[in-house]
Scaffold this motif. Structure first.
Motif, PDB file in Angstrom:
ATOM      1  N   HIS A   1      -2.612 -60.086  24.720  1.00  0.00           N
ATOM      2  CA  HIS A   1      -3.939 -59.599  24.330  1.00  0.00           C
ATOM      3  C   HIS A   1      -4.083 -58.145  24.781  1.00  0.00           C
ATOM      4  CE1 HIS A   1      -8.330 -59.100  24.495  1.00  0.00           C
ATOM      5  NE2 HIS A   1      -8.410 -60.120  23.662  1.00  0.00           N
ATOM      6  N   PRO A   2      -4.568 -57.248  23.915  1.00  0.00           N
ATOM      7  CA  PRO A   2      -4.582 -55.812  24.250  1.00  0.00           C
ATOM      8  C   PRO A   2      -5.213 -55.480  25.596  1.00  0.00           C
ATOM      9  CG  PRO A   2      -5.201 -56.144  21.961  1.00  0.00           C
ATOM     10  CD  PRO A   2      -5.106 -57.506  22.568  1.00  0.00           C
ATOM     11  N   ARG A   3      -6.256 -56.191  25.939  1.00  0.00           N
ATOM     12  CA  ARG A   3      -6.962 -55.831  27.162  1.00  0.00           C
ATOM     13  C   ARG A   3      -6.200 -56.216  28.426  1.00  0.00           C
ATOM     14  NH1 ARG A   3     -13.207 -57.346  28.629  1.00  0.00           N
ATOM     15  NH2 ARG A   3     -13.460 -55.856  30.301  1.00  0.00           N
ATOM     16  N   TYR A   4      -5.337 -57.230  28.324  1.00  0.00           N
ATOM     17  CA  TYR A   4      -4.605 -57.707  29.501  1.00  0.00           C
ATOM     18  C   TYR A   4      -3.096 -57.759  29.250  1.00  0.00           C
ATOM     19  CZ  TYR A   4      -9.132 -58.997  31.432  1.00  0.00           C
ATOM     20  OH  TYR A   4     -10.421 -58.960  31.918  1.00  0.00           O
ATOM     21  N   ALA A   5      -2.622 -56.957  28.335  1.00  0.00           N
ATOM     22  CA  ALA A   5      -1.207 -56.976  27.977  1.00  0.00           C
ATOM     23  C   ALA A   5      -0.327 -56.760  29.203  1.00  0.00           C
ATOM     24  CB  ALA A   5      -0.918 -55.903  26.939  1.00  0.00           C
ATOM     25  N   GLY A   6       0.662 -57.649  29.359  1.00  0.00           N
ATOM     26  CA  GLY A   6       1.591 -57.551  30.473  1.00  0.00           C
ATOM     27  C   GLY A   6       1.104 -58.161  31.759  1.00  0.00           C
ATOM     28  N   ARG A   7      -0.133 -58.672  31.792  1.00  0.00           N
ATOM     29  CA  ARG A   7      -0.694 -59.287  33.002  1.00  0.00           C
ATOM     30  C   ARG A   7      -0.799 -60.792  32.830  1.00  0.00           C
ATOM     31  NH1 ARG A   7      -6.264 -56.551  34.616  1.00  0.00           N
ATOM     32  NH2 ARG A   7      -6.126 -58.287  36.104  1.00  0.00           N
ATOM     33  N   ARG A   8      -0.675 -61.493  33.928  1.00  0.00           N
ATOM     34  CA  ARG A   8      -0.958 -62.925  33.901  1.00  0.00           C
ATOM     35  C   ARG A   8      -2.466 -63.146  33.897  1.00  0.00           C
ATOM     36  NH1 ARG A   8       2.846 -66.957  35.421  1.00  0.00           N
ATOM     37  NH2 ARG A   8       4.902 -66.153  36.053  1.00  0.00           N
ATOM     38  N   VAL A   9      -2.894 -64.181  33.179  1.00  0.00           N
ATOM     39  CA  VAL A   9      -4.299 -64.598  33.162  1.00  0.00           C
ATOM     40  C   VAL A   9      -4.333 -66.108  33.302  1.00  0.00           C
ATOM     41  CG1 VAL A   9      -6.318 -64.887  31.668  1.00  0.00           C
ATOM     42  CG2 VAL A   9      -5.221 -62.650  31.854  1.00  0.00           C
ATOM     43  N   PHE A  10      -5.234 -66.613  34.147  1.00  0.00           N
ATOM     44  CA  PHE A  10      -5.325 -68.064  34.323  1.00  0.00           C
ATOM     45  C   PHE A  10      -5.957 -68.708  33.090  1.00  0.00           C
ATOM     46  CE2 PHE A  10      -7.234 -71.994  36.136  1.00  0.00           C
ATOM     47  CZ  PHE A  10      -6.057 -72.591  36.559  1.00  0.00           C
ATOM     48  N   SER A  11      -7.248 -68.491  32.855  1.00  0.00           N
ATOM     49  CA  SER A  11      -7.884 -69.097  31.680  1.00  0.00           C
ATOM     50  C   SER A  11      -9.238 -68.474  31.412  1.00  0.00           C
ATOM     51  CB  SER A  11      -8.053 -70.606  31.868  1.00  0.00           C
ATOM     52  OG  SER A  11      -8.795 -71.164  30.790  1.00  0.00           O
ATOM     53  N   ALA A  12      -9.499 -68.247  30.111  1.00  0.00           N
ATOM     54  CA  ALA A  12     -10.789 -67.714  29.665  1.00  0.00           C
ATOM     55  C   ALA A  12     -11.719 -68.800  29.167  1.00  0.00           C
ATOM     56  CB  ALA A  12     -10.565 -66.672  28.568  1.00  0.00           C
ATOM     57  N   GLY A  13     -11.411 -70.072  29.427  1.00  0.00           N
ATOM     58  CA  GLY A  13     -12.331 -71.154  29.086  1.00  0.00           C
ATOM     59  C   GLY A  13     -12.184 -71.653  27.660  1.00  0.00           C
ATOM     60  N   ILE A  14     -13.306 -72.046  27.056  1.00  0.00           N
ATOM     61  CA  ILE A  14     -13.294 -72.564  25.692  1.00  0.00           C
ATOM     62  C   ILE A  14     -13.100 -71.404  24.720  1.00  0.00           C
ATOM     63  CG2 ILE A  14     -15.786 -72.408  25.329  1.00  0.00           C
ATOM     64  CD1 ILE A  14     -15.635 -75.091  23.854  1.00  0.00           C
ATOM     65  N   ASN A  15     -12.404 -71.656  23.635  1.00  0.00           N
ATOM     66  CA  ASN A  15     -12.169 -70.633  22.636  1.00  0.00           C
ATOM     67  C   ASN A  15     -13.408 -70.522  21.750  1.00  0.00           C
ATOM     68  OD1 ASN A  15     -11.298 -69.204  20.256  1.00  0.00           O
ATOM     69  ND2 ASN A  15      -9.184 -69.605  20.891  1.00  0.00           N
ATOM     70  N   LEU A  16     -14.210 -69.475  21.991  1.00  0.00           N
ATOM     71  CA  LEU A  16     -15.466 -69.331  21.269  1.00  0.00           C
ATOM     72  C   LEU A  16     -15.251 -69.067  19.781  1.00  0.00           C
ATOM     73  CD1 LEU A  16     -17.782 -67.404  23.727  1.00  0.00           C
ATOM     74  CD2 LEU A  16     -17.915 -69.784  23.022  1.00  0.00           C
ATOM     75  N   ARG A  17     -14.130 -68.463  19.428  1.00  0.00           N
ATOM     76  CA  ARG A  17     -13.872 -68.249  18.004  1.00  0.00           C
ATOM     77  C   ARG A  17     -13.698 -69.592  17.294  1.00  0.00           C
ATOM     78  NH1 ARG A  17     -13.547 -63.000  16.984  1.00  0.00           N
ATOM     79  NH2 ARG A  17     -12.777 -61.566  18.578  1.00  0.00           N
ATOM     80  N   CYS A  18     -13.014 -70.521  17.950  1.00  0.00           N
ATOM     81  CA  CYS A  18     -12.875 -71.866  17.373  1.00  0.00           C
ATOM     82  C   CYS A  18     -14.217 -72.596  17.368  1.00  0.00           C
ATOM     83  CB  CYS A  18     -11.835 -72.667  18.152  1.00  0.00           C
ATOM     84  SG  CYS A  18     -10.137 -72.097  17.922  1.00  0.00           S
TER      85      CYS A  18
END
Length: 441
Positions: free
Chosen positions: A222-239
């Motif tokens: 994802h452009p904003r966090y490219a190359g970084r680990r991320v745990f979780s952003a929760g529910i997918n609001l787009r879905c």
């Protein structure tokens, strides 16, 4: 009752009333345009007809929920999952809940075009969970291993690796490392990810070589966090905005399925024997960047939490208009009532580096020290008495009856929130925002 208990439940007068009221709703809807094109008067007429039908369903289930469950499960000889129970109930009492075909068709529609059939399912599930007879049996059914995991288990035991679309599982030195790898959406969960997560958790619990489970997010694209680990952003609001988040297969399955298995273990054939041993293992959460919404709920389900120094914890469900799963119940285990309200009602973010961060994160380290800190936590959890003691701690903090009562109320309240005007407005706005994937809950 004047009817014999051997009669099909559909023959009961109360069941026939449910079917007749549901048919009246269908007849009315057939004369009208789709939900989005209806006038205010038409929407009111449908709402009143549905309320009438749901009152009949509620009255029927108050008296006959246990008998219905006995009929569809062979007097509790079969362990059906929630989706299977709903599908069987739709056949047993037509109109009580939507058929599987209607549920599948509605899932393909955007929220504005949905008829709100999830609410009918929620009434059934709530009644089943409230019963001391049917509730524990249904919860046990949901904590049994999935057929998919059982099919994958021999290869997983042979190789120590399982590659699923949303999760990679790898066994190293007795620990199953579950790496969430939805790199395009910051591990925001949808139906497919819940399916993969339950399979992965099952494999970790079933494999004899695994003694500790580790949950961590992978490296993002994802452009904003490219190359970084991320745990979780929760529910997918787009879905969610597209109507593709299933009430039964996501919202209920997640809480009754893989997260319940993390907290309370996997059930099996010998659970009620004197030496029955529910398959339980300790779990370590590794939080890089953030744990938002559903990610925060996962943190609350784990025994130990290691966090990157710049990470934060957030449960913004109230701002989105929904309920953060079992987060309302579990947050009180680690936070005061006042802090819980600040987090859930007011959307407060808790940083790992602030004093209150100690309530959510056991170890806080710089990014470059995360791997070493994780290894130390795994070693700490890989001790002979950990499993028995974490089992007793979870029983004390979250007794089965309290968990069941919470889920029974959650089943109805979450379904009602999904179709409220404020949720539809907020979800649409969030999904349109460029940073939506980073602020899900």
């Amino acid at each position: 009752m004047s009817q014999s208990s051997s009669e099909p439940i559909a023959a009961l007068p109360a069941a026939r009333a449910v079917t007749a009221a549901a048919a009246q709703v269908d007849d009315l809807v057939a004369t009208l345009p789709g939900p989005a094109e209806r006038s205010a008067e038409q929407r009111a007429a449908v709402a009143e007809a549905r309320r009438h039908a749901r009152d009949h369903a509620d009255a029927f289930l108050r008296l006959h929920a246990e008998r219905l469950y006995a009929e569809v499960t062979g007097d509790r000889s079969r362990y059906l999952r929630v989706d299977e129970v709903c599908a069987a109930a739709a056949e047993a009492v037509p109109g009580l809940v939507p058929t599987r075909a209607r549920v599948d068709a509605e899932l393909r529609l955007p929220p504005a075009e949905k008829e709100g059939l999830d609410i009918d399912q929620s009434i059934l599930v709530a009644h089943l969970l409230r019963s001391a007879v049917t509730g524990p049996h249904l919860m046990e059914a949901m904590r049994r291993p999935t057929a998919r995991a059982l099919a994958l288990l021999p290869e997983f035991e042979r190789t120590g690796v399982a590659r699923l679309d949303a999760v990679r599982v790898e066994v190293r030195d007795g620990a199953a490392h579950l790496t969430m790898q939805r790199d395009d959406c910051l591990n925001a969960e949808d139906n497919a990810q819940v399916e993969d997560m339950e399979t992965a958790v099952d494999l970790a619990l079933l494999a004899p070589s695994v003694r500790v489970g580790v949950l961590r997010g992978g490296v993002m694209s994802h452009p904003r966090y490219a190359g970084r680990r991320v745990f979780s952003a929760g529910i997918n609001l787009r879905c969610l905005q597209a109507g593709q988040i299933s009430y039964v297969d996501f919202l209920l399955r997640r809480e009754l399925g893989y997260i319940a298995k993390i907290v309370h273990g996997m059930t099996g054939e010998r659970d009620r024997a004197w030496d029955g041993d529910v398959a339980q293992k300790p779990w370590v959460a590794v939080v890089d960047s953030f744990a938002i919404g559903g990610g925060a709920q996962l943190v609350l389900a784990c025994d130990r939490v290691v966090a990157e120094r710049d990470a934060f914890f957030s449960l913004p469900a109230a701002q989105e208009g929904i309920i953060p799963g079992v987060g309302n119940l579990r947050l009180g285990r680690v936070a005061t009532g006042r802090l819980s309200r600040q987090v859930i009602l007011a959307g407060r973010r808790v940083s790992a580096s602030e004093p209150d961060g100690k309530l959510f994160f056991d170890e806080v380290v710089p990014a470059e020290e995360m791997d070493a800190a994780v290894a130390a936590e795994v070693a700490r959890m890989d001790a002979p008495a950990v499993v028995a003691n974490r089992r007793m701690l979870n029983l004390a903090e979250e007794p089965p009856e309290a968990f069941r009562a919470y889920l029974a109320e959650f089943a109805v309240q979450q379904a009602r929130r999904l179709y409220s005007e404020d949720v539809m407005h907020k979800v649409t706005r969030f999904a349109a925002a460029p940073r939506a994937a980073a602020v899900t809950g």
